[in-house]
Design a protein around this motif. Structure first.
Motif, PDB file in Angstrom:
ATOM      1  N   CYS A  26      -0.389 -19.759  45.251  1.00  0.00           N
ATOM      2  CA  CYS A  26      -0.958 -21.253  44.929  1.00  0.00           C
ATOM      3  C   CYS A  26      -2.582 -20.558  45.062  1.00  0.00           C
ATOM      4  CB  CYS A  26      -0.860 -22.768  45.902  1.00  0.00           C
ATOM      5  SG  CYS A  26       0.549 -23.418  45.248  1.00  0.00           S
ATOM      6  N   TYR A  27      -3.963 -21.181  44.025  1.00  0.00           N
ATOM      7  CA  TYR A  27      -4.801 -19.944  43.878  1.00  0.00           C
ATOM      8  C   TYR A  27      -5.699 -20.621  43.602  1.00  0.00           C
ATOM      9  CZ  TYR A  27      -1.601 -16.223  43.359  1.00  0.00           C
ATOM     10  OH  TYR A  27      -0.884 -15.704  44.330  1.00  0.00           O
ATOM     11  N   LEU A  28      -7.025 -20.903  43.597  1.00  0.00           N
ATOM     12  CA  LEU A  28      -7.645 -21.386  44.159  1.00  0.00           C
ATOM     13  C   LEU A  28      -9.062 -21.159  43.254  1.00  0.00           C
ATOM     14  CD1 LEU A  28     -10.095 -24.141  44.386  1.00  0.00           C
ATOM     15  CD2 LEU A  28     -11.102 -22.219  46.959  1.00  0.00           C
ATOM     16  N   CYS A  29     -10.165 -21.968  42.695  1.00  0.00           N
ATOM     17  CA  CYS A  29     -10.950 -21.680  41.475  1.00  0.00           C
ATOM     18  C   CYS A  29     -11.777 -22.204  41.268  1.00  0.00           C
ATOM     19  CB  CYS A  29     -10.406 -21.234  40.042  1.00  0.00           C
ATOM     20  SG  CYS A  29     -11.612 -20.821  38.783  1.00  0.00           S
ATOM     21  N   ARG A  30     -13.278 -21.443  41.938  1.00  0.00           N
ATOM     22  CA  ARG A  30     -14.585 -22.093  41.623  1.00  0.00           C
ATOM     23  C   ARG A  30     -15.475 -21.993  40.533  1.00  0.00           C
ATOM     24  NH1 ARG A  30     -14.114 -20.767  47.284  1.00  0.00           N
ATOM     25  NH2 ARG A  30     -13.677 -22.558  48.757  1.00  0.00           N
ATOM     26  N   THR A  31     -16.091 -22.861  39.537  1.00  0.00           N
ATOM     27  CA  THR A  31     -16.185 -22.627  37.686  1.00  0.00           C
ATOM     28  C   THR A  31     -18.004 -21.976  38.644  1.00  0.00           C
ATOM     29  OG1 THR A  31     -16.880 -25.223  37.819  1.00  0.00           O
ATOM     30  CG2 THR A  31     -14.398 -24.067  37.252  1.00  0.00           C
ATOM     31  N   ASP A  32     -18.783 -22.346  37.591  1.00  0.00           N
ATOM     32  CA  ASP A  32     -19.871 -22.477  37.311  1.00  0.00           C
ATOM     33  C   ASP A  32     -19.847 -24.209  37.488  1.00  0.00           C
ATOM     34  OD1 ASP A  32     -22.459 -22.741  36.104  1.00  0.00           O
ATOM     35  OD2 ASP A  32     -22.226 -21.019  35.352  1.00  0.00           O
ATOM     36  N   PRO A  33     -21.076 -24.250  38.601  1.00  0.00           N
ATOM     37  CA  PRO A  33     -21.440 -25.863  38.912  1.00  0.00           C
ATOM     38  C   PRO A  33     -21.764 -26.823  37.220  1.00  0.00           C
ATOM     39  CG  PRO A  33     -21.982 -24.425  40.243  1.00  0.00           C
ATOM     40  CD  PRO A  33     -21.931 -23.752  39.584  1.00  0.00           C
ATOM     41  N   SER A  34     -21.710 -25.691  36.517  1.00  0.00           N
ATOM     42  CA  SER A  34     -22.631 -26.620  34.901  1.00  0.00           C
ATOM     43  C   SER A  34     -21.547 -26.561  33.865  1.00  0.00           C
ATOM     44  CB  SER A  34     -24.155 -25.389  34.218  1.00  0.00           C
ATOM     45  OG  SER A  34     -23.030 -24.473  33.922  1.00  0.00           O
ATOM     46  N   ASP A  35     -19.794 -26.579  34.567  1.00  0.00           N
ATOM     47  CA  ASP A  35     -19.053 -26.200  33.785  1.00  0.00           C
ATOM     48  C   ASP A  35     -17.681 -26.766  34.014  1.00  0.00           C
ATOM     49  OD1 ASP A  35     -17.440 -25.906  31.449  1.00  0.00           O
ATOM     50  OD2 ASP A  35     -17.049 -23.649  31.801  1.00  0.00           O
ATOM     51  N   VAL A  36     -17.853 -28.172  34.712  1.00  0.00           N
ATOM     52  CA  VAL A  36     -16.595 -29.013  35.789  1.00  0.00           C
ATOM     53  C   VAL A  36     -15.754 -30.403  34.741  1.00  0.00           C
ATOM     54  CG1 VAL A  36     -18.601 -28.503  37.556  1.00  0.00           C
ATOM     55  CG2 VAL A  36     -18.410 -30.529  36.398  1.00  0.00           C
ATOM     56  N   ALA A  37     -16.493 -30.650  33.337  1.00  0.00           N
ATOM     57  CA  ALA A  37     -16.133 -31.389  32.989  1.00  0.00           C
ATOM     58  C   ALA A  37     -15.989 -31.191  31.319  1.00  0.00           C
ATOM     59  CB  ALA A  37     -16.527 -32.914  32.925  1.00  0.00           C
ATOM     60  N   ARG A  38     -15.307 -32.358  30.918  1.00  0.00           N
ATOM     61  CA  ARG A  38     -14.788 -32.461  29.287  1.00  0.00           C
ATOM     62  C   ARG A  38     -16.777 -32.686  28.466  1.00  0.00           C
ATOM     63  NH1 ARG A  38     -11.500 -36.523  30.226  1.00  0.00           N
ATOM     64  NH2 ARG A  38     -12.809 -38.175  29.102  1.00  0.00           N
ATOM     65  N   VAL A  39     -16.769 -32.145  27.750  1.00  0.00           N
ATOM     66  CA  VAL A  39     -17.733 -32.879  27.358  1.00  0.00           C
ATOM     67  C   VAL A  39     -17.799 -33.229  26.082  1.00  0.00           C
ATOM     68  CG1 VAL A  39     -20.192 -31.305  26.683  1.00  0.00           C
ATOM     69  CG2 VAL A  39     -18.531 -30.540  28.622  1.00  0.00           C
ATOM     70  N   GLU A  40     -17.543 -34.740  26.196  1.00  0.00           N
ATOM     71  CA  GLU A  40     -17.508 -35.951  24.890  1.00  0.00           C
ATOM     72  C   GLU A  40     -18.902 -35.513  23.677  1.00  0.00           C
ATOM     73  OE1 GLU A  40     -16.468 -39.565  26.223  1.00  0.00           O
ATOM     74  OE2 GLU A  40     -15.240 -38.648  27.961  1.00  0.00           O
ATOM     75  N   SER A  41     -19.874 -35.007  23.920  1.00  0.00           N
ATOM     76  CA  SER A  41     -20.707 -35.302  23.892  1.00  0.00           C
ATOM     77  C   SER A  41     -21.084 -33.774  22.658  1.00  0.00           C
ATOM     78  CB  SER A  41     -22.254 -35.140  24.679  1.00  0.00           C
ATOM     79  OG  SER A  41     -22.852 -34.547  25.042  1.00  0.00           O
ATOM     80  N   LYS A  42     -20.670 -32.958  23.060  1.00  0.00           N
ATOM     81  CA  LYS A  42     -20.072 -31.670  21.993  1.00  0.00           C
ATOM     82  C   LYS A  42     -19.401 -31.969  21.273  1.00  0.00           C
ATOM     83  CE  LYS A  42     -23.902 -29.580  25.301  1.00  0.00           C
ATOM     84  NZ  LYS A  42     -24.488 -29.003  26.257  1.00  0.00           N
ATOM     85  N   THR A  43     -18.799 -32.845  21.889  1.00  0.00           N
ATOM     86  CA  THR A  43     -17.089 -32.723  21.303  1.00  0.00           C
ATOM     87  C   THR A  43     -17.151 -33.444  19.260  1.00  0.00           C
ATOM     88  OG1 THR A  43     -15.836 -32.785  23.290  1.00  0.00           O
ATOM     89  CG2 THR A  43     -15.102 -33.929  21.112  1.00  0.00           C
ATOM     90  N   TRP A  44     -16.168 -32.437  18.002  1.00  0.00           N
ATOM     91  CA  TRP A  44     -16.610 -33.122  17.112  1.00  0.00           C
ATOM     92  C   TRP A  44     -15.362 -33.078  16.599  1.00  0.00           C
ATOM     93  CZ3 TRP A  44     -22.034 -34.737  16.144  1.00  0.00           C
ATOM     94  CH2 TRP A  44     -22.644 -34.329  16.323  1.00  0.00           C
ATOM     95  N   ILE A  45     -15.466 -33.909  15.270  1.00  0.00           N
ATOM     96  CA  ILE A  45     -14.129 -33.859  14.443  1.00  0.00           C
ATOM     97  C   ILE A  45     -15.339 -33.356  12.173  1.00  0.00           C
ATOM     98  CG2 ILE A  45     -12.373 -34.967  13.232  1.00  0.00           C
ATOM     99  CD1 ILE A  45     -12.238 -34.586  16.040  1.00  0.00           C
ATOM    100  N   THR A  46     -14.676 -32.794  12.366  1.00  0.00           N
ATOM    101  CA  THR A  46     -15.101 -32.477  10.303  1.00  0.00           C
ATOM    102  C   THR A  46     -14.164 -32.664   9.813  1.00  0.00           C
ATOM    103  OG1 THR A  46     -16.480 -30.385  12.024  1.00  0.00           O
ATOM    104  CG2 THR A  46     -15.497 -30.149   9.534  1.00  0.00           C
ATOM    105  N   THR A  47     -14.476 -33.170   8.891  1.00  0.00           N
ATOM    106  CA  THR A  47     -13.594 -33.781   7.691  1.00  0.00           C
ATOM    107  C   THR A  47     -14.210 -33.480   6.606  1.00  0.00           C
ATOM    108  OG1 THR A  47     -13.852 -35.814   8.092  1.00  0.00           O
ATOM    109  CG2 THR A  47     -11.660 -34.714   8.421  1.00  0.00           C
TER     110      THR A  47
END
Length: 633
Positions: free
Chosen positions: A85-106
């Motif tokens: 088992c392993y622990l990873c600590r991310t950059d504190p600015s990268d911790v969640a889904r970023v819905e505001s920057k998620t796009w669909i292109t058609t």
């Protein structure tokens, strides 16, 4: 801190000089890839310019090699209290889904998003034109993997070879992503044997930190949070993600493929790709019923999927805790699979009281992200206070010393565990059955503190679709929203829609056909509180009592009464014997008239604002009938 440590290479044994421009293949045989995969890799190599290619096989030696390098680098810390088992600590600015920057292109905007009311900001998906998206992509991806290795990850969503499964290939410059994809999907070169003439979903991911790195790397976690974009191209069956290494932003088999892209494939092919758990309940008579349930993130899907029933004689088994792909077979029966291979669960709040089976699932071979570490080499997060020594020294996810009782929190609210589903002690023997399992009931739910009863059954399939379209819940830590407020999350799919939500409702409605055994649709609410803020229902293992009522209704038992919002349990029809504290039935199932008039009006306004002319007429008709029923009370 620099980020120029050596990548994990095996001996370079091949250089494909003409096709790859002298890019070395550090592992694997490029010439054995299907030609259409070769073409896509070559195209991506020419754009991203990695220093080498690493063709993954999903094997244990491969994982061991990558893990060893990440331990050396400091990206991973071994939790010595457990096995692998392993622990990873991310950059504190990268911790969640970023819905505001998620796009669909058609090409056509309204293929992706509904016609919202003028002046209203749409929340059911974000569209960007192909022209504008090309500009965004061209500003990011050229040269994005310089100095890094491109990992080629062949994977199956669902059991390899199942008619319900789909194939993807992810290209990424993150070896952390490789380790997590190996847990969450079925990574194997065997998927190419089943590819044939079928399409595969193209998944391209980069952390956006070409070497030499210009931005300071924190926690050995390269990312580019100022330039994150997660772009979906459903018509091309393609996802491109840049700048984030976290969760659903980078594990592209998860929300991006399994929901946003798959929902479009499902519409085109006549099936369902849903944000749902799948579980089975076997009653004391040995009768087994399979249930799928949709709740917004962090609203208890994993807890319900792994419930430890308190009623004697009942057995629950888990098929999946987050995503369900379902298709009617030739006999008209709805069959479902869990397309994932692992659990990516919210850690805070998970303990041996709330979810003992989840706890038992991640005692080995697991990765913990943004949790805290105890001095004796264990994990810690909020909710485990009663399970460790109160004086234990703890290092928080921000690498600060901390103890229980001290101000602040030890783990990030969206800290996660990633573990193989096969390790869950109650996984169903048929969880990888290529034919799927038969689904008898669909359940919607959310965190509703007031007004909404413990359980209700829809009047019809159409009414159930209306109930799903009106799902609301308190916001959660899984996304970047702050604070608690009731948010609309129709079908628990608000952040995951791959196409126009009105057309999605049309698709659901179209599934009802002669000869099909339509599952019953229900809504549950474990979270109603009294005037003092105390929960009216104990929840957790006691939820088996509600599931028992649902199953009896699926069997045709006459234990319901009609109300303006659906069928409610007849008083006394839910087994209450053995509950620790008495339950106020009347309050738990009360339907305050003014609350429901306001709620129905607000739901109607939401659909008018957010879906507009794309709302199916029958949905608005049913809401109008509900409003009229309350006016007559």
């Amino acid at each position: 801190m620099s980020d120029n440590e050596e990548e994990p290479f095996m001996e370079v044994h091949e250089i494909v000089t003409q096709k790859l421009g002298h890019i070395p293949v550090a592992k694997g045989d490029f010439k054995k890839l299907p030609s259409k995969v070769q073409k896509w890799v070559i195209h991506s190599v020419n754009i991203c310019q990695p220093r080498a290619i690493y063709i993954c096989d999903g094997s244990k030696p491969e994982a061991d090699e990558v893990t060893h390098k990440l331990l050396e680098r400091g990206t991973l810390t071994k939790l010595t209290k457990y096995e692998e088992c392993y622990l990873c600590r991310t950059d504190p600015s990268d911790v969640a889904r970023v819905e505001s920057k998620t796009w669909i292109t058609t090409p056509e905007k309204y293929d992706t998003v509904p016609h919202v009311r003028e002046g209203v900001k749409g929340i059911l998906g974000q569209w960007m034109s192909p022209h504008d998206m090309k500009k965004e992509i061209d500003e990011r991806f050229p040269g994005c993997m310089k100095g890094r290795t491109m990992y080629v990850i062949p994977f199956s969503m669902g059991p390899i070879g199942s008619p319900l499964s789909k194939i993807g290939v992810q290209l990424t410059d993150s070896n952390y992503v490789l380790l997590c994809m190996r847990i969450m999907t079925r990574v194997s070169p065997r998927v190419f044997e089943f590819m044939g003439d079928h399409d595969f979903v193209k998944c391209l991911h980069s952390v956006g930190c070409p070497r030499p790195v210009e931005r300071k790397v924190i926690n050995h976690w390269p990312c580019n949070p100022d330039n994150v974009i997660i772009a979906h191209f459903p018509e091309e069956r393609k996802v491109k993600s840049y700048g984030s290494g976290y969760g659903g932003n980078s594990l592209l088999g998860k929300k991006c493929f399994a929901l946003r892209i798959a929902s479009v494939i499902a519409r085109d092919e006549g099936w369902m790709a849903e944000h749902m758990l799948i579980m089975s309940v076997t009653d004391p008579n040995g009768k087994e019923t399979f249930i799928a349930a949709a709740f917004p993130s962090a609203c208890g899907k994993t807890n319900l999927a792994m419930i430890q029933p308190t009623l004697p004689g009942y057995k629950v088994q888990c098929v999946g805790d987050d995503i369900a792909w379902m298709r009617f077979n030739s006999k008209g029966q709805l069959r479902g699979i869990n397309p994932e291979n692992g659990f990516f669960g919210v850690a805070p709040g998970t303990n041996f009281k709330t979810n003992p089976n989840a706890m038992r699932s991640f005692q080995k071979n697991s990765i913990f992200t943004n949790v805290a570490e105890t001095a004796d080499g264990g994990y810690f997060w909020e909710g485990l206070e009663d399970e460790i020594d109160k004086n234990m020294s703890i290092t928080t996810w921000l690498n600060q010393e901390w103890r229980i009782g001290k101000a602040g929190t030890a783990a990030h609210p969206n800290a996660r565990f990633t573990c193989p589903a096969s390790q869950c002690p109650i996984m169903h023997p048929k969880w990888e059955d290529p034919e799927g399992v038969p689904i008898s009931a669909l359940i919607f739910g959310g965190r509703r503190p007031t007004g909404v009863p413990l359980v209700l059954e829809s009047f019809s399939w159409e009414h159930g679709v209306m109930i799903g379209a009106c799902v609301k819940s308190e916001s959660t830590a899984a996304a970047e929203h702050k604070g608690k407020k009731i948010m609309h999350d129709p079908m628990a799919m608000r952040p995951f829609m791959g196409y126009n939500f009105g057309k999605y409702l049309d698709h659901w409605l179209s599934l009802k056909k002669d000869g099909r055994q339509m599952p019953k649709i229900f809504h549950v609410n474990w979270f109603r509180v009294d005037e003092h803020g105390k929960f009216l229902w104990p929840g957790f293992g006691e939820n088996i009592r509600v599931l028992d009522w649902i199953i009896q209704r699926c069997q045709g038992k006459d234990i319901a009464v009609k109300s303006p919002i659906g069928y409610l349990p007849k008083k006394g029809s839910i087994k209450m014997e053995g509950l620790k504290d008495p339950v106020n039935w009347d309050e738990l199932f009360s339907l305050p008239k003014h609350y429901w008039l306001d709620d129905t009006h607000e739901s109607t306004r939401f659909l008018e604002d957010q879906v507009g002319c794309d709302v199916p007429e029958v949905i608005m008709k049913l809401l109008k009938e509900q409003e009229e029923s309350f006016k007559k009370m």
